[in-house]
Design an enzyme around this catalytic site. Structure first.
Site, PDB file in Angstrom:
ATOM      1  N   ASP A 195       0.836  -1.191   0.000  1.00 43.47           N
ATOM      2  CA  ASP A 195       0.000   0.000   0.000  1.00 43.47           C
ATOM      3  C   ASP A 195       0.875   1.247   0.000  1.00 43.47           C
ATOM      4  OD1 ASP A 195      -2.930   1.124   0.914  1.00 43.47           O
ATOM      5  OD2 ASP A 195      -1.298   2.271   1.817  1.00 43.47           O
TER       6      ASP A 195
ATOM      7  N   HIS B 226      -8.055   9.247  -1.338  1.00 37.26           N
ATOM      8  CA  HIS B 226      -7.355   9.218  -0.054  1.00 37.26           C
ATOM      9  C   HIS B 226      -8.182   9.815   1.083  1.00 37.26           C
ATOM     10  CE1 HIS B 226      -2.993   8.989   1.526  1.00 37.26           C
ATOM     11  NE2 HIS B 226      -3.822   8.774   2.517  1.00 37.26           N
TER      12      HIS B 226
ATOM     13  N   LYS C 211      -3.222   5.846  -3.879  1.00 39.63           N
ATOM     14  CA  LYS C 211      -4.334   6.735  -3.542  1.00 39.63           C
ATOM     15  C   LYS C 211      -4.188   8.104  -4.196  1.00 39.63           C
ATOM     16  CE  LYS C 211      -4.084   4.570   0.945  1.00 39.63           C
ATOM     17  NZ  LYS C 211      -2.698   4.138   0.776  1.00 39.63           N
TER      18      LYS C 211
ATOM     19  N   TYR D 121       2.560   9.898  -0.054  1.00 40.25           N
ATOM     20  CA  TYR D 121       3.673   9.298   0.681  1.00 40.25           C
ATOM     21  C   TYR D 121       5.018   9.618   0.025  1.00 40.25           C
ATOM     22  CZ  TYR D 121      -0.025   6.297   2.686  1.00 40.25           C
ATOM     23  OH  TYR D 121      -1.161   5.806   3.282  1.00 40.25           O
TER      24      TYR D 121
END
Length: 170
Positions: free
Chosen positions: A45, A108, A75, A50
């Site tokens: 994931d 997200h 996401k 990120y």
């Protein structure tokens, strides 16, 4: 346990356990993914927010496990919804990952005024075969109710963090 799966509403199987890559930067993300895959994890994931999709994708492509045996989630971040750049953001994630498709693509966080517009774009990505399943992350019941009014495809997942220090409130 690492080989156990759930079946999503569209028949796609998702591993019950996976590696989340939040707060893992740069080469550490690639190393973490390789180690996780070597240990038997098949769900990885990540997210545009990120800032490690490139490293995660590199590890996925070089880990020695065929791509079709891995389940990759990423996401769509909030600002891309607000700017009306949802499709462009997906294409950027796919390019960063260096993959031809993702297994699960999530919104997200809910951006209430963009929920329907964003979901229509995700439905299109699903229909084009660029994602195997679509879903949401951090949506509460009222967000899901709003989405359900115009959605043609029900979300396969509502992913949210839950631990003793962070409990979900309606």
């Amino acid at each position: 346990m690492l080989k156990e799966t759930f079946t999503l509403n569209n028949g796609v199987k998702i591993p019950k356990l996976g590696l989340g890559t939040w707060f893992i930067e740069g080469d550490k993300a690639a190393d973490a993914v390789r180690e996780a895959v070597k240990s038997g994890y098949r769900l990885i994931d990540t997210a545009a927010f990120y800032f490690n999709e490139k490293e995660v994708g590199e590890a996925v492509r070089t880990c020695g496990v065929p791509r079709e045996e891995l389940f990759i989630t990423t996401k769509l971040w909030n600002d891309k919804q607000r700017e009306g750049r949802q499709r462009e953001a997906f294409e950027a994630s796919l390019k960063e990952l260096g993959l031809e498709y993702v297994d699960l693509y999530l919104i997200h966080w809910p951006v209430p005024e963009k929920i329907h517009e964003t979901w229509k774009i995700l439905e299109g990505l699903y229909e084009e075969g660029l994602v195997k399943a679509i879903g949401v992350s951090n949506f509460l019941e009222h967000h899901l109710e709003k989405l359900s009014v115009k959605a043609n495809i029900a979300p396969a997942v509502d992913q949210f963090e839950c631990n003793p220090y962070l409990t979900r409130q309606s």
